[in-house]
Design a protein around this motif. Structure first.
Motif, PDB file in Angstrom:
ATOM      1  N   ALA A 153     -11.197   1.193   4.571  1.00  0.00           N
ATOM      2  CA  ALA A 153     -12.405   2.047   3.860  1.00  0.00           C
ATOM      3  C   ALA A 153     -11.724   3.412   3.505  1.00  0.00           C
ATOM      4  CB  ALA A 153     -13.644   2.045   4.738  1.00  0.00           C
ATOM      5  N   THR A 154     -10.677   3.668   3.875  1.00  0.00           N
ATOM      6  CA  THR A 154      -9.977   4.868   3.645  1.00  0.00           C
ATOM      7  C   THR A 154      -8.596   4.926   3.303  1.00  0.00           C
ATOM      8  OG1 THR A 154      -9.075   5.612   5.936  1.00  0.00           O
ATOM      9  CG2 THR A 154     -11.543   6.330   5.368  1.00  0.00           C
ATOM     10  N   PRO A 155      -7.922   5.790   2.406  1.00  0.00           N
ATOM     11  CA  PRO A 155      -6.614   5.398   2.222  1.00  0.00           C
ATOM     12  C   PRO A 155      -5.855   6.205   3.300  1.00  0.00           C
ATOM     13  CG  PRO A 155      -7.561   7.583   1.251  1.00  0.00           C
ATOM     14  CD  PRO A 155      -8.549   7.104   1.754  1.00  0.00           C
ATOM     15  N   ILE A 156      -6.142   7.141   4.459  1.00  0.00           N
ATOM     16  CA  ILE A 156      -5.289   7.554   5.375  1.00  0.00           C
ATOM     17  C   ILE A 156      -5.287   6.612   6.483  1.00  0.00           C
ATOM     18  CG2 ILE A 156      -5.809   9.923   5.093  1.00  0.00           C
ATOM     19  CD1 ILE A 156      -8.146   9.647   7.230  1.00  0.00           C
ATOM     20  N   GLY A 157      -6.017   5.527   6.525  1.00  0.00           N
ATOM     21  CA  GLY A 157      -5.868   4.369   7.697  1.00  0.00           C
ATOM     22  C   GLY A 157      -4.564   3.645   7.722  1.00  0.00           C
ATOM     23  N   TYR A 158      -3.906   3.421   6.584  1.00  0.00           N
ATOM     24  CA  TYR A 158      -2.658   2.507   6.559  1.00  0.00           C
ATOM     25  C   TYR A 158      -1.698   3.188   5.498  1.00  0.00           C
ATOM     26  CZ  TYR A 158      -0.077  -1.593   7.164  1.00  0.00           C
ATOM     27  OH  TYR A 158       0.896  -2.402   7.648  1.00  0.00           O
ATOM     28  N   GLN A 159      -0.545   3.299   6.102  1.00  0.00           N
ATOM     29  CA  GLN A 159       0.576   3.766   5.149  1.00  0.00           C
ATOM     30  C   GLN A 159       0.733   3.386   3.683  1.00  0.00           C
ATOM     31  OE1 GLN A 159       0.718   1.886   7.988  1.00  0.00           O
ATOM     32  NE2 GLN A 159       2.627   2.541   9.261  1.00  0.00           N
ATOM     33  N   THR A 160       0.545   2.249   3.309  1.00  0.00           N
ATOM     34  CA  THR A 160       0.447   1.750   1.946  1.00  0.00           C
ATOM     35  C   THR A 160      -0.507   2.124   1.417  1.00  0.00           C
ATOM     36  OG1 THR A 160      -0.407  -0.613   2.690  1.00  0.00           O
ATOM     37  CG2 THR A 160       2.171  -0.570   2.271  1.00  0.00           C
ATOM     38  N   ASN A 161      -1.696   2.380   1.826  1.00  0.00           N
ATOM     39  CA  ASN A 161      -3.024   3.083   0.939  1.00  0.00           C
ATOM     40  C   ASN A 161      -2.417   4.239   0.720  1.00  0.00           C
ATOM     41  OD1 ASN A 161      -4.249   0.885   1.812  1.00  0.00           O
ATOM     42  ND2 ASN A 161      -5.685   1.523   3.198  1.00  0.00           N
ATOM     43  N   MET A 162      -1.894   5.099   1.582  1.00  0.00           N
ATOM     44  CA  MET A 162      -1.408   6.372   1.059  1.00  0.00           C
ATOM     45  C   MET A 162      -0.093   6.377   0.051  1.00  0.00           C
ATOM     46  SD  MET A 162      -3.188   8.693   2.421  1.00  0.00           S
ATOM     47  CE  MET A 162      -2.095  10.077   2.072  1.00  0.00           C
ATOM     48  N   MET A 163       0.573   5.473  -0.116  1.00  0.00           N
ATOM     49  CA  MET A 163       1.758   5.182  -0.808  1.00  0.00           C
ATOM     50  C   MET A 163       1.158   4.939  -2.530  1.00  0.00           C
ATOM     51  SD  MET A 163       4.310   3.082   1.387  1.00  0.00           S
ATOM     52  CE  MET A 163       5.300   2.703   0.149  1.00  0.00           C
ATOM     53  N   VAL A 164       0.063   4.134  -2.526  1.00  0.00           N
ATOM     54  CA  VAL A 164      -0.596   3.917  -3.876  1.00  0.00           C
ATOM     55  C   VAL A 164      -1.526   4.597  -4.290  1.00  0.00           C
ATOM     56  CG1 VAL A 164       0.149   1.467  -3.592  1.00  0.00           C
ATOM     57  CG2 VAL A 164      -2.258   2.065  -2.894  1.00  0.00           C
ATOM     58  N   LEU A 165      -1.940   5.575  -3.462  1.00  0.00           N
ATOM     59  CA  LEU A 165      -3.239   6.549  -3.889  1.00  0.00           C
ATOM     60  C   LEU A 165      -2.960   7.273  -5.096  1.00  0.00           C
ATOM     61  CD1 LEU A 165      -5.806   7.438  -3.054  1.00  0.00           C
ATOM     62  CD2 LEU A 165      -4.704   9.471  -1.753  1.00  0.00           C
ATOM     63  N   LYS A 166      -1.856   7.904  -5.164  1.00  0.00           N
ATOM     64  CA  LYS A 166      -1.466   8.934  -6.344  1.00  0.00           C
ATOM     65  C   LYS A 166      -0.792   8.183  -7.704  1.00  0.00           C
ATOM     66  CE  LYS A 166       0.638  13.119  -7.714  1.00  0.00           C
ATOM     67  NZ  LYS A 166      -0.138  14.455  -7.525  1.00  0.00           N
ATOM     68  N   PRO A 167       0.084   7.146  -7.445  1.00  0.00           N
ATOM     69  CA  PRO A 167       0.649   6.392  -8.464  1.00  0.00           C
ATOM     70  C   PRO A 167      -0.424   5.634  -8.945  1.00  0.00           C
ATOM     71  CG  PRO A 167       2.448   6.179  -6.780  1.00  0.00           C
ATOM     72  CD  PRO A 167       0.874   6.980  -6.085  1.00  0.00           C
ATOM     73  N   GLY A 168      -1.382   4.874  -8.415  1.00  0.00           N
ATOM     74  CA  GLY A 168      -2.196   4.205  -8.903  1.00  0.00           C
ATOM     75  C   GLY A 168      -3.502   5.127  -9.430  1.00  0.00           C
ATOM     76  N   ASN A 169      -3.476   6.205  -9.419  1.00  0.00           N
ATOM     77  CA  ASN A 169      -4.597   7.299  -9.952  1.00  0.00           C
ATOM     78  C   ASN A 169      -5.963   6.760  -9.160  1.00  0.00           C
ATOM     79  OD1 ASN A 169      -5.508   9.389 -11.156  1.00  0.00           O
ATOM     80  ND2 ASN A 169      -6.099   8.274 -13.007  1.00  0.00           N
ATOM     81  N   TYR A 170      -5.728   6.484  -7.859  1.00  0.00           N
ATOM     82  CA  TYR A 170      -6.772   6.296  -7.020  1.00  0.00           C
ATOM     83  C   TYR A 170      -7.679   7.412  -6.408  1.00  0.00           C
ATOM     84  CZ  TYR A 170      -5.289   1.498  -7.276  1.00  0.00           C
ATOM     85  OH  TYR A 170      -4.852   0.026  -7.575  1.00  0.00           O
ATOM     86  N   HIS A 171      -8.774   7.500  -6.188  1.00  0.00           N
ATOM     87  CA  HIS A 171      -9.380   8.745  -5.446  1.00  0.00           C
ATOM     88  C   HIS A 171     -10.035   7.989  -4.009  1.00  0.00           C
ATOM     89  CE1 HIS A 171      -9.895   9.243  -9.788  1.00  0.00           C
ATOM     90  NE2 HIS A 171      -9.406  10.730  -9.252  1.00  0.00           N
ATOM     91  N   PHE A 172     -10.094   9.053  -3.167  1.00  0.00           N
ATOM     92  CA  PHE A 172     -10.696   8.381  -1.623  1.00  0.00           C
ATOM     93  C   PHE A 172     -11.973   7.525  -1.868  1.00  0.00           C
ATOM     94  CE2 PHE A 172     -12.556   9.065   2.320  1.00  0.00           C
ATOM     95  CZ  PHE A 172     -11.339   9.270   3.310  1.00  0.00           C
ATOM     96  N   GLY A 173     -12.742   7.973  -2.725  1.00  0.00           N
ATOM     97  CA  GLY A 173     -13.949   7.011  -2.998  1.00  0.00           C
ATOM     98  C   GLY A 173     -13.715   5.608  -3.317  1.00  0.00           C
ATOM     99  N   ASP A 174     -12.418   5.296  -4.176  1.00  0.00           N
ATOM    100  CA  ASP A 174     -12.270   4.072  -4.436  1.00  0.00           C
ATOM    101  C   ASP A 174     -12.175   3.175  -3.184  1.00  0.00           C
ATOM    102  OD1 ASP A 174     -12.514   5.016  -7.118  1.00  0.00           O
ATOM    103  OD2 ASP A 174     -10.354   5.415  -7.332  1.00  0.00           O
ATOM    104  N   PHE A 175     -11.519   3.886  -2.308  1.00  0.00           N
ATOM    105  CA  PHE A 175     -11.003   3.136  -1.029  1.00  0.00           C
ATOM    106  C   PHE A 175     -12.333   2.819  -0.415  1.00  0.00           C
ATOM    107  CE2 PHE A 175      -6.979   4.718  -2.068  1.00  0.00           C
ATOM    108  CZ  PHE A 175      -6.175   3.362  -1.587  1.00  0.00           C
ATOM    109  N   THR A 176     -13.200   3.552  -0.287  1.00  0.00           N
ATOM    110  CA  THR A 176     -14.365   3.487   0.437  1.00  0.00           C
ATOM    111  C   THR A 176     -15.454   2.611  -0.415  1.00  0.00           C
ATOM    112  OG1 THR A 176     -14.192   5.719   1.195  1.00  0.00           O
ATOM    113  CG2 THR A 176     -16.459   4.766   1.450  1.00  0.00           C
TER     114      THR A 176
END
Length: 133
Positions: free
Chosen positions: A84-107
């Motif tokens: 539910a959050t990008p900070i919960g797992y390392q790969t979530n943080m790795m794809v956040l910016k390159p994938g142009n994702y936002h925090f709400g996308d994960f939630t």
């Protein structure tokens, strides 16, 4: 942190509080709530830290209708469900910016996924035969 919870007896207090919830909701919903608690903590800190923090609490949970292996299985799988959050797992943080994702996308996607997996895990763990767990 886990040692502090044990030495101050906060883990005993939380374990007693969590155990008191089960008679009001039943075994399967209790496992579901335990899964959600673990998954939410895992969304904030790493999954290893979530297990270390909550193990002493879950170890002190005494529920007549459940075996300790059932609660520990739910704890283990709940800690691995940090969707539910990008900070919960390392790969979530790795794809956040390159994938142009936002925090709400994960939630938006991870929240319902976490609920579905929690339902499946708690149901399977709750009905698992004694020989399996």
């Amino acid at each position: 942190m886990a040692a502090a919870l044990e030495e101050t007896h906060v883990s005993d207090l939380l374990g007693s509080f969590i155990s008191a919830v089960e008679p009001h909701v039943g075994a399967i919903p209790f496992l579901f709530l335990l899964f959600l608690l673990t998954a939410v903590v895992s969304c904030i800190v790493s999954n290893a830290a979530a297990v270390v923090l909550l193990y002493s609490v879950v170890r002190d949970v005494h529920v007549e209708s459940l075996r300790p292996t059932q609660t520990l299985l739910v704890l283990m799988l709940g800690a691995s469900a940090a969707f539910a959050t990008p900070i919960g797992y390392q790969t979530n943080m790795m794809v956040l910016k390159p994938g142009n994702y936002h925090f709400g996308d994960f939630t938006r996607l991870g929240g319902p996924l976490m609920l579905i997996i929690g339902f499946v895990v708690s149901t399977v763990a709750g009905f698992a035969p004694k020989e399996l767990l």
